[in-house]
Design an enzyme around this catalytic site. Structure first.
Site, PDB file in Angstrom:
ATOM      1  N   ASP A  79       0.830  -1.203   0.000  1.00  0.00           N
ATOM      2  CA  ASP A  79       0.000   0.000   0.000  1.00  0.00           C
ATOM      3  C   ASP A  79       0.864   1.252   0.000  1.00  0.00           C
ATOM      4  O   ASP A  79       2.028   1.245   0.425  1.00  0.00           O
ATOM      5  CB  ASP A  79      -0.972   0.009   1.183  1.00  0.00           C
ATOM      6  CG  ASP A  79      -0.276  -0.019   2.536  1.00  0.00           C
ATOM      7  OD1 ASP A  79       0.679  -0.807   2.696  1.00  0.00           O
ATOM      8  OD2 ASP A  79      -0.693   0.728   3.451  1.00  0.00           O
ATOM      9  N   GLU A 141       0.020  -1.424   5.636  1.00  0.00           N
ATOM     10  CA  GLU A 141       1.082  -1.023   6.574  1.00  0.00           C
ATOM     11  C   GLU A 141       0.944   0.444   6.954  1.00  0.00           C
ATOM     12  O   GLU A 141       1.180   0.826   8.094  1.00  0.00           O
ATOM     13  CB  GLU A 141       2.452  -1.284   5.942  1.00  0.00           C
ATOM     14  CG  GLU A 141       3.642  -1.060   6.877  1.00  0.00           C
ATOM     15  CD  GLU A 141       4.172   0.370   6.877  1.00  0.00           C
ATOM     16  OE1 GLU A 141       5.019   0.683   7.733  1.00  0.00           O
ATOM     17  OE2 GLU A 141       3.733   1.185   6.023  1.00  0.00           O
TER      18      GLU A 141
END
Length: 403
Positions: A79, A141
């Site tokens: 991400d 994350e």
């Protein structure tokens, strides 16, 4: 710059493909994960996916080499942070090369590392590995290390037990052995509504929340005035801040409710429970009694929103020596204040260090980039670590006792 000046075309092409997937944390990452799964499958490597509760996001875990315990994990998140409101010189989701740099959202944080890993897969698959090399690509994350928790639970259930992990966050290819931990809390202050002309009948939640926010700032100032001596951290003390505040309904109503979000980054040898305990004690002993003298049902509630452990340097000594010996880093880099998934790997019993291409100073910014020379160094490190994975021994294996 090292002798490795230019990354392979394979790395650059893969990185351009990964950047083209707009995997902002609020959106799905399945397109990227499925592309990686298929990329590995074409090389005869299977992968296991573990999903979030919605099924819209997934982690990928793959193993190259023998089906044995141990081995080294190359880990990174898929991400990226949003680009909304940022002034980019070009399309953030289209890789652009100029002046020895590759630009694009995620170029350094941290799709550059993922691309270098994937570019080395065929080389690792062709080698006669004596220990497995694992790939771990996670979701979310950037919003609290959510995906890696699912991945670690999946590995535990499958009885997969790597010995060590290299988290490829941007460190300018220095080996980082420690980082701070991070916690965030929501605090909800409940007072009593009243008409603005009769403030004496109400309990203003915003005003009492402000007193508590002021105390949090006082604590932050106290920590900053007493830095740890001889600390390897760039910010050698615990830090606190209030990030979001919301309260009130209208200008002519004494507000009943106010909530705010605060968090802190703490050194590995600090007690995170003590820090939040100091805030909670102040609320209980100094704020609530004043509120309840006017309204017995007034209250202050705390809710933990995230808890990401620090990465402690001691347990990582063996893997740090191993990575430095094969990467040409020479010596360990500074301890860092930003948070990674490394603390959670360490908590799960996997010795971990942070080492990846690019600079954290470029992360989350417009025109994010990674230097091509850094990608080349990363390629060389991954190939060397994978091919020499069988030589890695934990401190326990070397000395016969845990450190």
């Amino acid at each position: 710059m090292s002798q490795h000046q230019t990354p392979t075309r394979r790395t650059l092409d893969i990185l351009a493909t990964l950047i083209a997937f707009p995997t902002v944390s609020r959106d799905s990452n399945l397109g990227l994960i499925e592309w990686v799964r298929d990329h590995l499958r074409r090389q005869g490597i299977g992968a296991r996916l573990s999903y979030d509760a919605t099924g819209a996001k997934a982690n990928l875990f793959a193993t190259i080499g023998p089906d044995l315990p141990g081995g080294i994990v190359f880990s990174g998140h898929t991400d990226v942070v949003p680009v909304d409101g940022q002034d980019w010189s070009s399309d953030p989701f289209k890789a652009r090369i100029a002046d020895g740099r590759l630009y694009g959202r995620g170029a350094c944080d941290m799709k550059g590392f993922l691309a270098a890993v994937l570019a080395c897969v065929d080389r690792l698959a062709a080698a006669e590995l004596q220990r497995p090399v694992h790939l771990a690509f996670t979701y979310d994350e950037e919003v609290g290390c959510k995906g890696v928790r699912t991945l670690l639970a999946d590995l535990q259930a499958a009885r997969i037990s790597p010995a060590a992990c290299i988290v490829g966050e941007p460190t300018d290819m220095q080996v980082v052995t420690a980082h701070k931990g991070s916690r965030n809390y929501r605090c909800c202050v409940r007072g009593k509504e009243a008409h603005a002309s009769r403030t004496q009948d109400g309990v203003n939640a915003i005003e009492y929340a402000a007193r508590l926010i002021g105390h949090i700032q006082d604590l932050a100032d106290q920590y900053a005035e007493a830095p740890r001596r001889n600390s390897a951290f760039d910010t050698p003390y615990d830090t606190l801040q209030t990030a979001l505040v919301n309260g009130g309904l209208a200008r002519n109503i004494v507000p009943r409710d106010c909530e705010f979000i605060f968090g802190y980054r703490y050194l590995p040898d600090s007690d995170p429970d003590r820090i939040v305990g100091s805030v909670q004690d102040y609320a209980r002993d100094h704020i609530l009694p004043r509120m309840r003298r006017k309204f017995a049902a007034a209250d202050i509630l705390f809710e933990k929103q995230s808890d990401n452990p620090a990465l402690r340097p001691g347990p990582n000594a063996a893997i740090a020596r191993f990575v430095m010996g094969l990467s040409g880093a020479g010596c360990a880099g500074p301890h860092v204040s930003y948070m990674t998934e490394g603390g959670l790997y360490q908590q799960a019993g996997v010795a971990s260090v942070i080492c990846g291409p690019g600079s954290i100073e470029q992360a989350h910014r417009p025109d994010e980039y990674v230097e091509l020379g850094q990608l080349a160094r990363c390629e060389a490190m991954i190939a060397a670590l994978g091919e020499h994975a069988a030589e890695f021994q934990t401190d326990t294996e070397t000395t016969g006792e845990a450190r």
